[in-house]
Design a protein around this motif. Structure first.
Motif, PDB file in Angstrom:
ATOM      1  N   ALA A  45      -4.816  15.299  20.998  1.00  0.00           N
ATOM      2  CA  ALA A  45      -4.199  16.410  20.275  1.00  0.00           C
ATOM      3  C   ALA A  45      -5.005  16.763  19.029  1.00  0.00           C
ATOM      4  CB  ALA A  45      -2.763  16.062  19.898  1.00  0.00           C
ATOM      5  N   ALA A  46      -5.471  15.755  18.300  1.00  0.00           N
ATOM      6  CA  ALA A  46      -6.284  16.021  17.112  1.00  0.00           C
ATOM      7  C   ALA A  46      -7.609  16.661  17.486  1.00  0.00           C
ATOM      8  CB  ALA A  46      -6.520  14.717  16.345  1.00  0.00           C
ATOM      9  N   HIS A  47      -8.212  16.203  18.560  1.00  0.00           N
ATOM     10  CA  HIS A  47      -9.482  16.791  19.004  1.00  0.00           C
ATOM     11  C   HIS A  47      -9.288  18.240  19.430  1.00  0.00           C
ATOM     12  CE1 HIS A  47     -12.701  17.609  21.983  1.00  0.00           C
ATOM     13  NE2 HIS A  47     -13.432  17.037  21.055  1.00  0.00           N
ATOM     14  N   ASN A  48      -8.221  18.510  20.156  1.00  0.00           N
ATOM     15  CA  ASN A  48      -7.952  19.892  20.575  1.00  0.00           C
ATOM     16  C   ASN A  48      -7.684  20.792  19.374  1.00  0.00           C
ATOM     17  OD1 ASN A  48      -8.284  19.314  23.287  1.00  0.00           O
ATOM     18  ND2 ASN A  48      -6.114  18.918  23.625  1.00  0.00           N
ATOM     19  N   ALA A  49      -6.970  20.290  18.385  1.00  0.00           N
ATOM     20  CA  ALA A  49      -6.695  21.096  17.194  1.00  0.00           C
ATOM     21  C   ALA A  49      -7.984  21.402  16.438  1.00  0.00           C
ATOM     22  CB  ALA A  49      -5.708  20.362  16.281  1.00  0.00           C
ATOM     23  N   THR A  50      -8.865  20.427  16.322  1.00  0.00           N
ATOM     24  CA  THR A  50     -10.147  20.640  15.646  1.00  0.00           C
ATOM     25  C   THR A  50     -10.990  21.652  16.397  1.00  0.00           C
ATOM     26  OG1 THR A  50     -10.089  18.370  14.855  1.00  0.00           O
ATOM     27  CG2 THR A  50     -12.207  19.484  14.780  1.00  0.00           C
ATOM     28  N   ASN A  51     -11.036  21.522  17.709  1.00  0.00           N
ATOM     29  CA  ASN A  51     -11.820  22.452  18.521  1.00  0.00           C
ATOM     30  C   ASN A  51     -11.262  23.869  18.420  1.00  0.00           C
ATOM     31  OD1 ASN A  51     -13.817  23.245  20.326  1.00  0.00           O
ATOM     32  ND2 ASN A  51     -12.501  22.930  22.086  1.00  0.00           N
ATOM     33  N   ASN A  52      -9.951  24.012  18.471  1.00  0.00           N
ATOM     34  CA  ASN A  52      -9.345  25.344  18.340  1.00  0.00           C
ATOM     35  C   ASN A  52      -9.637  25.952  16.975  1.00  0.00           C
ATOM     36  OD1 ASN A  52      -8.294  25.283  20.911  1.00  0.00           O
ATOM     37  ND2 ASN A  52      -6.323  24.477  20.262  1.00  0.00           N
ATOM     38  N   GLN A  53      -9.619  25.141  15.930  1.00  0.00           N
ATOM     39  CA  GLN A  53      -9.916  25.647  14.596  1.00  0.00           C
ATOM     40  C   GLN A  53     -11.362  26.118  14.515  1.00  0.00           C
ATOM     41  OE1 GLN A  53      -9.435  22.738  11.498  1.00  0.00           O
ATOM     42  NE2 GLN A  53      -9.013  24.296   9.950  1.00  0.00           N
ATOM     43  N   GLN A  54     -12.276  25.358  15.085  1.00  0.00           N
ATOM     44  CA  GLN A  54     -13.680  25.760  15.067  1.00  0.00           C
ATOM     45  C   GLN A  54     -13.883  27.061  15.837  1.00  0.00           C
ATOM     46  OE1 GLN A  54     -15.574  22.285  16.677  1.00  0.00           O
ATOM     47  NE2 GLN A  54     -15.831  21.318  14.689  1.00  0.00           N
ATOM     48  N   GLN A  55     -13.233  27.188  16.972  1.00  0.00           N
ATOM     49  CA  GLN A  55     -13.382  28.407  17.765  1.00  0.00           C
ATOM     50  C   GLN A  55     -12.774  29.615  17.046  1.00  0.00           C
ATOM     51  OE1 GLN A  55     -15.226  28.676  20.501  1.00  0.00           O
ATOM     52  NE2 GLN A  55     -15.720  26.528  20.185  1.00  0.00           N
ATOM     53  N   SER A  56     -11.675  29.408  16.331  1.00  0.00           N
ATOM     54  CA  SER A  56     -11.093  30.530  15.591  1.00  0.00           C
ATOM     55  C   SER A  56     -12.003  30.952  14.442  1.00  0.00           C
ATOM     56  CB  SER A  56      -9.703  30.168  15.066  1.00  0.00           C
ATOM     57  OG  SER A  56      -9.797  29.183  14.057  1.00  0.00           O
ATOM     58  N   TYR A  57     -12.696  29.996  13.814  1.00  0.00           N
ATOM     59  CA  TYR A  57     -13.636  30.351  12.754  1.00  0.00           C
ATOM     60  C   TYR A  57     -14.791  31.181  13.313  1.00  0.00           C
ATOM     61  CZ  TYR A  57     -11.407  27.213   9.407  1.00  0.00           C
ATOM     62  OH  TYR A  57     -10.518  26.607   8.561  1.00  0.00           O
ATOM     63  N   VAL A  58     -15.267  30.839  14.496  1.00  0.00           N
ATOM     64  CA  VAL A  58     -16.341  31.621  15.117  1.00  0.00           C
ATOM     65  C   VAL A  58     -15.848  33.032  15.402  1.00  0.00           C
ATOM     66  CG1 VAL A  58     -17.745  31.825  17.200  1.00  0.00           C
ATOM     67  CG2 VAL A  58     -17.522  29.614  16.071  1.00  0.00           C
ATOM     68  N   THR A  59     -14.630  33.166  15.911  1.00  0.00           N
ATOM     69  CA  THR A  59     -14.074  34.485  16.202  1.00  0.00           C
ATOM     70  C   THR A  59     -13.884  35.295  14.918  1.00  0.00           C
ATOM     71  OG1 THR A  59     -12.921  33.553  18.103  1.00  0.00           O
ATOM     72  CG2 THR A  59     -12.152  35.683  17.306  1.00  0.00           C
ATOM     73  N   MET A  60     -13.384  34.656  13.864  1.00  0.00           N
ATOM     74  CA  MET A  60     -13.192  35.364  12.591  1.00  0.00           C
ATOM     75  C   MET A  60     -14.524  35.799  11.985  1.00  0.00           C
ATOM     76  SD  MET A  60     -10.013  33.428  10.709  1.00  0.00           S
ATOM     77  CE  MET A  60     -10.479  31.745  11.086  1.00  0.00           C
ATOM     78  N   GLN A  61     -15.538  34.957  12.121  1.00  0.00           N
ATOM     79  CA  GLN A  61     -16.853  35.318  11.586  1.00  0.00           C
ATOM     80  C   GLN A  61     -17.437  36.499  12.351  1.00  0.00           C
ATOM     81  OE1 GLN A  61     -19.733  32.175  11.772  1.00  0.00           O
ATOM     82  NE2 GLN A  61     -21.148  33.186  10.377  1.00  0.00           N
ATOM     83  N   ALA A  62     -17.261  36.508  13.664  1.00  0.00           N
ATOM     84  CA  ALA A  62     -17.773  37.617  14.462  1.00  0.00           C
ATOM     85  C   ALA A  62     -17.038  38.912  14.134  1.00  0.00           C
ATOM     86  CB  ALA A  62     -17.631  37.292  15.950  1.00  0.00           C
ATOM     87  N   SER A  63     -15.719  38.837  13.965  1.00  0.00           N
ATOM     88  CA  SER A  63     -14.973  40.060  13.639  1.00  0.00           C
ATOM     89  C   SER A  63     -15.315  40.550  12.235  1.00  0.00           C
ATOM     90  CB  SER A  63     -13.468  39.817  13.773  1.00  0.00           C
ATOM     91  OG  SER A  63     -13.047  38.863  12.834  1.00  0.00           O
ATOM     92  N   THR A  64     -15.556  39.643  11.296  1.00  0.00           N
ATOM     93  CA  THR A  64     -15.969  40.049   9.953  1.00  0.00           C
ATOM     94  C   THR A  64     -17.334  40.719   9.974  1.00  0.00           C
ATOM     95  OG1 THR A  64     -14.703  38.226   8.999  1.00  0.00           O
ATOM     96  CG2 THR A  64     -16.398  39.224   7.610  1.00  0.00           C
ATOM     97  N   ALA A  65     -18.259  40.162  10.723  1.00  0.00           N
ATOM     98  CA  ALA A  65     -19.590  40.766  10.826  1.00  0.00           C
ATOM     99  C   ALA A  65     -19.509  42.151  11.458  1.00  0.00           C
ATOM    100  CB  ALA A  65     -20.503  39.864  11.645  1.00  0.00           C
TER     101      ALA A  65
END
Length: 87
Positions: A45-65
């Motif tokens: 569960a902790a690994h999945n939460a970390t992975n989801n957070q990292q993927q959301s940061y990538v998505t937010m960075q792409a939308s900001t760019a």
């Protein structure tokens, strides 16, 4: 033993003691297995939460760019249309 048998009483006593030990160890083994299973589930569960957070940061960075690129091209497009009318 409660009644006489053809087996040696020392053999039956040792088997009885081993069976008693196995039955005595069963609750501890069950709890150990429960703890290991629970810790593995929490780790996943902790690994999945970390992975989801990292993927959301990538998505937010792409939308900001993309948003910044859009904001910068709006001015260029309007300037291009204005200078096109002048020339």
């Amino acid at each position: 033993m409660a009644f006489p048998t053809s087996l040696n009483s020392q053999i039956t006593d040792s088997i009885t003691q081993v069976n008693t030990k196995v039955l005595g160890d069963a609750p501890a083994m069950a709890m150990g297995n429960l703890f290991v299973t629970t810790s593995q589930a929490l780790s996943n569960a902790a690994h999945n939460a970390t992975n989801n957070q990292q993927q959301s940061y990538v998505t937010m960075q792409a939308s900001t760019a993309q948003a910044v690129a859009t904001l910068l091209t709006v001015d260029t497009a309007s300037t291009g249309m204005a200078t096109h009318k002048i020339y």
